[in-house]
Design a protein around this motif. Structure first.
Motif, PDB file in Angstrom:
ATOM      1  N   ILE A  10       3.996 -17.238 -17.638  1.00 47.39           N
ATOM      2  CA  ILE A  10       4.606 -16.099 -18.332  1.00 47.39           C
ATOM      3  C   ILE A  10       3.694 -15.577 -19.435  1.00 47.39           C
ATOM      4  N   LEU A  11       3.173 -16.518 -20.240  1.00 51.16           N
ATOM      5  CA  LEU A  11       2.275 -16.119 -21.327  1.00 51.16           C
ATOM      6  C   LEU A  11       1.043 -15.423 -20.750  1.00 51.16           C
ATOM      7  N   ILE A  14       1.844 -11.848 -19.864  1.00 53.14           N
ATOM      8  CA  ILE A  14       1.910 -11.008 -21.070  1.00 53.14           C
ATOM      9  C   ILE A  14       0.504 -10.679 -21.559  1.00 53.14           C
TER      10      ILE A  14
ATOM     11  N   ILE B  63      11.161 -13.932 -21.594  1.00 53.31           N
ATOM     12  CA  ILE B  63      10.355 -14.857 -22.396  1.00 53.31           C
ATOM     13  C   ILE B  63      11.188 -16.087 -22.753  1.00 53.31           C
ATOM     14  N   ARG B  66      10.851 -21.291 -25.932  1.00 49.80           N
ATOM     15  CA  ARG B  66       9.830 -22.173 -26.487  1.00 49.80           C
ATOM     16  C   ARG B  66       8.469 -21.517 -26.631  1.00 49.80           C
ATOM     17  N   ILE B  67       8.217 -20.452 -25.872  1.00 49.64           N
ATOM     18  CA  ILE B  67       6.927 -19.783 -26.068  1.00 49.64           C
ATOM     19  C   ILE B  67       7.134 -18.390 -26.651  1.00 49.64           C
ATOM     20  N   PRO B  70       4.220 -17.270 -29.589  1.00 48.55           N
ATOM     21  CA  PRO B  70       2.936 -16.741 -29.116  1.00 48.55           C
ATOM     22  C   PRO B  70       3.098 -15.425 -28.361  1.00 48.55           C
ATOM     23  N   SER B  71       4.179 -15.308 -27.600  1.00 47.00           N
ATOM     24  CA  SER B  71       4.369 -14.056 -26.868  1.00 47.00           C
ATOM     25  C   SER B  71       4.524 -12.886 -27.835  1.00 47.00           C
ATOM     26  N   VAL B  74       1.190 -11.890 -29.357  1.00 48.31           N
ATOM     27  CA  VAL B  74       0.342 -11.120 -28.447  1.00 48.31           C
ATOM     28  C   VAL B  74       0.832  -9.679 -28.374  1.00 48.31           C
ATOM     29  N   ILE B  75       2.140  -9.505 -28.252  1.00 46.78           N
ATOM     30  CA  ILE B  75       2.690  -8.148 -28.130  1.00 46.78           C
ATOM     31  C   ILE B  75       2.413  -7.341 -29.402  1.00 46.78           C
TER      32      ILE B  75
END
Lengths: 172, 197, 312
Positions: A10-11, A14, B63, B66-67, B70-71, B74-75
């Motif tokens: 997923i990361l 993105i 999303i 847990r992540i 970081p997501s 980045v966005i």
């Protein structure tokens, strides 16, 4: 394990989308940004060396060391270069024009972070005009109340000017 | 509709990022030396806020929790970079005077706070309005501070000089002036009941 | 002030003197220096003092009236703040400068925090530093002493900072105040008369002033010249605002530590910062900044030097 893979996936997606978007925007804006920088550089160079017709970059590797100032017939009449010195609050960058015999045509403060109203007066024409037509920079007077900033400009320009003079001499 | 207006207006009054939440102080203090810079910073931050809120809200079910951090980073960083490149290309003057503070929008805590506290839990439309309201509130806050500082410190409004004199209160455009103005304005907004204690 | 007395350390002896009386006596102790200032710099000095005191008193009265608090203008603290501010200004500043400084001192330096006893920083110094940051040109242009015609001159400290030896100014000149400088800081003799009065009547203790001046002298002797242990420490003590600051401003009850141990730490800290600013900083004088910085450290000093409660 499966979880971790899924998170990474997923990361990753993105990041890929973000990178793609940025690449697109970069392609769109890059020519414009470079044109802006060139334009600004041209205006600044012209301001410190009005008698020159155009300028040639002299590079050492990828770095621009100085610019050769050429007149209408393409004859070498002087150089322009950037000097930088440590002022009261960080780096002061100065653009300097110098005739081939070593006289300064003019200087312009490109970036400075000095105290507004005190050290920042080095960017005023009142101060920069003191460099005009000077070969020996020891005679340039510092601004009262802004000695550290003024000295930073004077010393950095002086040092760099000597360096460039030597360089130009050796290259010819 | 009514609730959308509420999402929009809360960022300007009670939850005003500058005077209510007291978030995003780095650009508020650093860039509020002139009205022009302040509005530029405000609009840039609003742009990033609206789009990051939009995307984060749209992806909130995609999303995993847990992540999410970081997501979000980045966005947000993506939109900040888009914004930075745009300003560099089309508003070189603004880009020069704002300098490092445009890329630093990435770490502006208002944006992260809204992503975490609002966009990740609400639907797209309210999230956009929330971002817009917060952005406008931030712009207003920083612009009011900048207006006062520029007027007192350099005697001009948005770069237009009012008086030919040098007798201005120099400290107002230095760092202490930013803290003084900001502190007094927070006190005033609390006194008037615009923001909560 | 009342709050401070409540948390004071033992012994809890009762003295008949009130805050009000102490304030007025400290003001009285500053009179010799003020007279010397007028004698040295002319009537301009008197104007600066009058304007600063008047502006401080009016501001205090107006703010207390507007916020409907008890009006305590007559306790003398506003007068003292105005006077100390004036003592920290050159004699030929424009008339609005002491007024703006005094308004700022009282409004931002004192009343914003809740009035006397609540302020973190010495209000007079807050005003001075505000003026220094805003109008450095006026704050660093000094009149030549005994000339009365506004001939400007560099201060001895500025010369010391640039590493020049003091020319034409003897130690006696420095001691009597025959040098350019701020109104109330130049005449060391007059300051010492006032300080002796305060010390003998025990309104101030010796701990802060002596540790402050000793530290400044010692460090400027060690580091004040190109070679170690060769600094002109006498000039460093006698010039600038050190004596005024050490006896009359660093000793402010509200903003300095309560215990003697804390006061020694406070004085040494002030001396250290003063010398660092004077020798290596951007300004020639560092007394105001040193005291303000140590004001900020006062609550912490108090916390670590508080005597242990018996039995705990």
């Amino acid at each position: 394990m499966k979880e971790t893979l899924r998170f990474g996936f997923i990361l990753g997606i993105i990041c890929i989308v973000a990178a793609g978007l940025l690449a697109g925007v970069d392609i769109l804006t890059k020519p414009k940004i470079i044109a802006q920088e060139k334009l600004e550089e041209g205006i600044s160079l012209k301001a410190i060396f009005p008698s020159a017709h155009h300028f040639d970059e002299v590079r050492d590797g990828r770095e621009v060391i100085y610019y050769k100032a050429l007149d209408n017939d393409g004859k070498f009449i002087g150089v322009a270069f950037k000097a930088s010195g440590k002022g009261y609050a960080g780096e002061i960058k100065t653009l300097v024009g110098m005739l081939s015999e070593g006289r300064i045509t003019a200087i312009k403060i490109m970036s400075q972070n000095e105290t507004p109203g005190l050290g920042s007066r080095i960017a005023d024409t009142n101060f920069t005009a003191r460099f005009k037509e000077k070969s020996d920079l020891s005679g340039v007077e510092a601004i009262t109340g802004a000695t550290i900033s003024s000295r930073a400009v004077i010393d950095s320009v002086k040092k760099k000017a000597e360096e460039i003079r030597l360089r130009v001499k050796n290259e010819r | 509709m009514k609730s959308l207006i509420k999402e929009f207006s809360k960022g300007i009054t009670v939850l005003n990022p500058t005077f209510g939440l007291i978030l995003g102080l780095c650009p508020t203090l650093a860039v509020s030396t002139s009205l022009f810079n302040a509005v530029g910073m405000g609009v840039a931050a609003t742009f990033v806020l609206v789009f990051s809120n939009l995307i984060i809200s749209a992806l909130r079910n995609f999303i995993p929790a847990r992540i999410r951090l970081p997501s979000y980073i980045v966005i947000i960083a993506t939109f900040v970079t888009v914004c930075e490149l745009g300003i560099k290309a089309y508003l070189p003057g603004l880009s020069k005077s704002l300098g490092i503070f445009i890329p630093l929008i990435v770490v502006n805590c208002i944006i992260m706070a809204r992503a975490e506290a609002f966009a990740s839990r609400n639907r797209i439309l309210p999230s956009i309005f929330d971002g817009l309201g917060m952005g406008v509130g931030f712009t207003l806050g920083i612009a009011i501070i900048a207006f006062i500082r520029e007027l007192l410190g350099s005697g001009s409004i948005a770069g237009i000089g009012l008086l030919k004199s040098n007798e201005f209160i120099l400290v107002m455009i230095l760092a202490p002036g930013a803290l003084l103005t900001m502190g007094l304005l927070i006190a005033l907004s609390r006194l008037m009941g615009l923001t909560k204690r | 002030m009342r709050d401070n007395l409540l948390v004071s350390t033992s012994p809890h002896l009762h003295k008949k003197e009130s805050v009000k009386m102490i304030m007025w006596l400290v003001t009285l102790s500053l009179v010799p220096s003020g007279l010397a200032g007028i004698f040295i710099f002319g009537l301009g000095a008197l104007w600066v003092m009058a304007l600063a005191v008047a502006a401080a008193v009016i501001t205090e009265f107006a703010l207390q009236a507007v916020t409907r608090r008890k009006i305590t203008v007559l306790d003398g603290s506003a007068v003292l703040t105005g006077l100390l501010l004036a003592y920290n200004l050159p004699a030929d500043v424009p008339f609005w400068l002491p007024v703006v400084g005094a308004v700022f001192s009282i409004a931002i330096g004192k009343q914003v925090f809740g009035g006397l006893g609540q302020n973190i920083f010495n209000p007079a110094l807050v005003g001075r530093v505000f003026l220094m940051a805003s109008w450095p040109k006026y704050m660093t242009t000094f009149v030549k002493p005994m000339s009365y015609d506004a001939v400007t001159s560099a201060t001895p400290l500025a010369a010391l900072t640039e590493g020049k030896a003091l020319e034409n100014i003897s130690y006696l000149d420095l001691f009597l105040g025959n040098r350019p400088g701020c109104i109330g800081e130049v005449c060391i003799l007059a300051l010492l008369i006032g300080a002796a009065f305060l010390l003998l009547r025990k309104y101030i203790s010796w701990h802060i002033p002596f540790s402050y001046i000793f530290t400044t002298g010692l460090l400027s002797y060690v580091f004040g010249a190109k070679t170690l242990f060769a600094g002109d420490w006498i000039s460093h003590i006698l010039s600038g605002g050190l004596v005024l600051g050490a006896f009359f401003m660093a000793t402010d009850y509200v903003t300095s530590p309560l215990t003697y141990k804390g006061q020694l730490v406070f004085g040494i800290g002030c001396g250290l910062i003063t010398v660092v600013i004077r020798l290596w900083g951007g300004y020639p004088e560092g007394v105001s900044y040193a005291i303000l910085i140590m004001n900020a450290a006062t609550p912490m000093i108090d916390r670590y030097t508080r005597p242990r409660i018996y039995g705990s």
